[in-house]
Design an enzyme around this catalytic site. Structure first.
Site, PDB file in Angstrom:
ATOM      1  N   ARG A 155       0.575  -1.116  -0.006  1.00 15.74           N
ATOM      2  CA  ARG A 155      -0.001  -0.015  -0.067  1.00 15.74           C
ATOM      3  C   ARG A 155       0.751   1.215   0.070  1.00 15.74           C
ATOM      4  O   ARG A 155       0.516   2.026  -0.756  1.00 15.74           O
ATOM      5  CB  ARG A 155      -1.132   0.118   1.048  1.00 15.74           C
ATOM      6  CG  ARG A 155      -2.059  -0.973   1.203  1.00 15.74           C
ATOM      7  CD  ARG A 155      -3.028  -1.296   2.363  1.00 15.74           C
ATOM      8  NE  ARG A 155      -3.935  -2.242   1.783  1.00 15.74           N
ATOM      9  CZ  ARG A 155      -4.415  -3.148   2.712  1.00 15.74           C
ATOM     10  NH1 ARG A 155      -4.054  -3.164   3.797  1.00 15.74           N
ATOM     11  NH2 ARG A 155      -5.228  -4.198   2.046  1.00 15.74           N
ATOM     12  N   TYR A 196      -6.328  -2.111  -6.792  1.00 19.47           N
ATOM     13  CA  TYR A 196      -5.376  -3.374  -6.327  1.00 19.47           C
ATOM     14  C   TYR A 196      -4.609  -2.989  -4.941  1.00 19.47           C
ATOM     15  O   TYR A 196      -4.789  -1.892  -4.755  1.00 19.47           O
ATOM     16  CB  TYR A 196      -4.367  -3.959  -7.305  1.00 19.47           C
ATOM     17  CG  TYR A 196      -3.632  -2.903  -8.266  1.00 19.47           C
ATOM     18  CD1 TYR A 196      -3.014  -3.525  -9.159  1.00 19.47           C
ATOM     19  CD2 TYR A 196      -3.324  -1.632  -7.611  1.00 19.47           C
ATOM     20  CE1 TYR A 196      -2.126  -2.840  -9.780  1.00 19.47           C
ATOM     21  CE2 TYR A 196      -2.212  -0.937  -8.442  1.00 19.47           C
ATOM     22  CZ  TYR A 196      -1.605  -1.736  -9.453  1.00 19.47           C
ATOM     23  OH  TYR A 196      -0.989  -0.922 -10.328  1.00 19.47           O
ATOM     24  N   GLU A 197      -4.293  -3.623  -4.149  1.00 18.83           N
ATOM     25  CA  GLU A 197      -3.590  -3.750  -2.746  1.00 18.83           C
ATOM     26  C   GLU A 197      -4.823  -3.415  -1.874  1.00 18.83           C
ATOM     27  O   GLU A 197      -4.643  -2.869  -0.917  1.00 18.83           O
ATOM     28  CB  GLU A 197      -2.680  -2.532  -2.590  1.00 18.83           C
ATOM     29  CG  GLU A 197      -1.454  -2.303  -3.854  1.00 18.83           C
ATOM     30  CD  GLU A 197      -0.611  -3.800  -3.574  1.00 18.83           C
ATOM     31  OE1 GLU A 197      -0.748  -4.526  -2.620  1.00 18.83           O
ATOM     32  OE2 GLU A 197       0.013  -4.202  -4.379  1.00 18.83           O
ATOM     33  N   GLY A 198      -6.161  -3.878  -2.214  1.00 17.82           N
ATOM     34  CA  GLY A 198      -7.186  -3.796  -1.222  1.00 17.82           C
ATOM     35  C   GLY A 198      -7.898  -2.556  -1.754  1.00 17.82           C
ATOM     36  O   GLY A 198      -7.530  -1.562  -1.951  1.00 17.82           O
TER      37      GLY A 198
END
Length: 596
Positions: A265, A403-405
């Site tokens: 993140r 992406y990355e949550g």
């Protein structure tokens, strides 16, 4: 551990400008690293943008190998495994400057150095690290990360891929399908997550990419952006994996995945920064060259507004990202000095600042999208054409919010993690929240404060904004307790307040530190950006605070909290926002680039 090294503490403590790291603090080694990365991008990536946009996957692989030859893939890898063993700030710096030209290469680089290599570096046995990490560090091998499945996206632990132990106990047989796998088309190994039996949590495995071992792939995905990033489905059919290739312990896969995402993140935030710089510079140059009504459009107020906002969001993103990166690096160093092994120190260092990592992921990914969107608008019709770089920048930026949550998940995580830290006693939210409640019941002060020092009112405003967050979060926890996580819209509103406070504070602290170093007269534009960002943050806190209070409070309590919110968001001396933008844009237009 001192409070200074605690993640999330910013919301209840005052941070001094001397205690933050800023891009102006780069040492000689870091400046050399930055310049060599920029030279690589300008020589190998920027001139080939059109080839990346035409899905030249071979070019992505070839450029990754060149990055490996120059050592860029090994910055975060310990020297014992063939890497440079540099600190966390250097890792973030390389990720920042190598990512500006195209999202295709940025994604390949991030997937390999982050989730493709890091899980082995941080969780692998000594044998696994000796066997695989040196090859990954040089670019001889590339890594990919197989977590997402058709039915398991944000709910990562719900994957159906199975791992069955053979009767002789020597190998696992993995069967299942994974999707959206970056670097799948040219990787040498996968980090694969699968479930053993009826385990509650998934388990990680290192799986070499051998098509004769039951591994097949779908065609390359056709995507909105990051077009030359190889993205495929990967299918495992009775794929044999030696037991010694289990990563960490059985059932530890979900923890590996979550910790990998924390690092991912902040690196994703960094990867958006140079894209913003380049888009802003491109927009400034075009605005200076494009003449309408016998005037360069850079002289029109409507365009100047956009340029100032683009530069300000980029400056804020830089300020917050490097602040957090150094906090993480310091935390890692502190743990190592206490005798913790490097891999454990790095894991815990990043985990400590998971709140800040989520904040950065959301803020910077949304800023880069807005920046690219305004870039297109400044270019007008030309911006919509593939002949200008704005169109591809806008498409590439869109994935960063997913992406990355997803940003929605990260918003809820940031507040949820902060509340958990409070319950564990790592951040004292209860004491300050109680004081805010008492303040709401008291009579406000009518003294005229002294605002003669730089940022005196802005710092007071930050203190008040923190009180607004504590009022909202404290009230919400009182009302809903453990059921708060079921109230997602309220969590997201509270997260927006938290995000704006961290970003605004980071921007102010960077600017104050720089002003003390070289004098206020030399940083008038940076001062203007810090004030402009805070002004907009106050607007967000006002709106989201009102939305929150109305959702959970009623009657006298609601009236009292809304009055408190007005008190906590009120300026004594309102800044001239148009004047601030003019100051910022004049500098940009004169320098003909993003110059901060």
């Amino acid at each position: 551990m001192s409070d200074k090294t605690r993640g999330g503490q910013f919301i209840v403590k005052e941070t001094k400008c001397e205690d933050v790291f800023t891009p102006e603090d780069f040492n000689e080694e870091q400046l050399m690293m930055r310049d060599s990365v920029k030279e690589f991008v300008d020589k190998e990536i920027w001139p080939n943008k059109d080839r990346f946009e035409k899905k030249d996957y071979a070019l992505t692989e070839e450029t990754m190998r060149k990055a490996g030859d120059l050592g860029f893939l090994s910055v975060a890898v310990p020297e014992a495994y063939g890497g440079m063993g540099m600190g966390f700030v250097n890792t973030v710096l390389v990720c920042d400057y190598i990512s500006g030209a195209t999202g295709s290469f940025s994604t390949a680089f991030g997937a390999h150095t982050g989730i493709g290599t890091m899980p082995i570096t941080l969780y692998g046995t000594e044998e696994q690290k000796q066997k695989y990490v040196p090859k990954l560090a040089t670019g001889e091998w590339f890594g990919a990360y197989c977590l997402t499945e058709p039915g398991a996206g944000s709910d990562a632990n719900s994957g159906k891929t199975k791992a069955i132990l053979s009767e002789d106990g020597k190998q696992y047989s993995i069967t299942g399908g994974k999707m959206w796998i970056s670097n799948a088309g040219f990787c040498s190994l996968f980090i694969v997550f699968a479930r053993i039996g009826d385990d509650k949590n998934i388990t990680g495995f290192i799986v070499e990419n051998d098509p004769s071992n039951g591994i097949t792939m779908g065609e390359e995905e056709h995507k909105l952006g990051i077009r030359a990033s190889s993205t495929r489905q990967v299918f495992f059919a009775d794929t044999k994996v030696p037991v010694e290739n289990m990563l960490s312990e059985r059932g530890n896969g979900f923890k590996i995945a979550m910790n990998a995402l924390n690092v991912g993140r902040i690196k994703l935030a960094a990867a958006c920064l140079d894209a913003q710089r380049r888009v802003t510079t491109g927009a400034v140059k075009y605005a200076n060259e494009r003449v309408q009504f016998n005037t360069p459009i850079a002289q029109f107020g409507a365009i100047r507004y956009k340029l100032a906002e683009m530069a300000t969001s980029c400056y804020a993103g830089e300020s917050a990202t490097y602040r957090a990166a150094k906090d993480i690096e310091d935390r890692i160093s502190t743990r190592e000095s206490e005798g913790t092994l490097h891999q454990e120190a790095e894991l815990k260092g990043v985990e400590e600042f998971a709140i800040e990592c989520s904040i950065l992921k959301v803020a910077v990914s949304e800023d880069v999208q807005n920046c690219a969107d305004e870039g297109i608008q400044i270019f007008g019709g030309m911006g919509f054409s593939e002949d200008t770089p704005m169109e591809s920048a806008w498409r590439d930026a869109r994935i960063a919010r997913i992406y990355e949550g997803t940003n929605e998940i990260n918003r809820m995580l940031s507040v949820g993690m902060l509340i958990k830290k409070a319950f564990k006693g790592h951040v004292d939210l209860l004491g300050p929240a109680t004081k805010v409640q008492e303040e709401l019941m008291g009579i406000p002060s009518f003294d005229t404060p002294d605002y003669s020092e730089l940022f005196a009112e802005e710092k007071e405003m930050l203190v008040k904004l923190k009180k607004a967050f504590l009022m909202v979060a404290g009230g919400a926890v009182q009302k809903y307790g453990p059921d708060l996580e079921g109230h997602q819209q309220l969590l997201i509103a509270a997260a927006d307040i938290l995000i704006e406070i961290y970003m605004a504070e980071s921007t102010l602290l960077r600017t104050e530190k720089l002003a003390k170093k070289i004098g206020e007269a030399q940083v008038q534009e940076q001062i203007a950006m810090a004030k402009l960002y805070l002004y907009k943050a106050v607007d967000v806190v006002t709106q989201k605070g009102k939305e929150s209070v109305i959702s959970f409070a009623e009657g006298d309590e609601q009236r009292m909290m809304l009055m408190g919110l007005r008190r906590f968001t009120k300026y004594t001396n309102m800044p001239n926002i148009i004047g601030l933008r003019e100051l910022i844009t004049t500098k940009l237009v004169t320098e003909n680039e993003y110059c901060f």
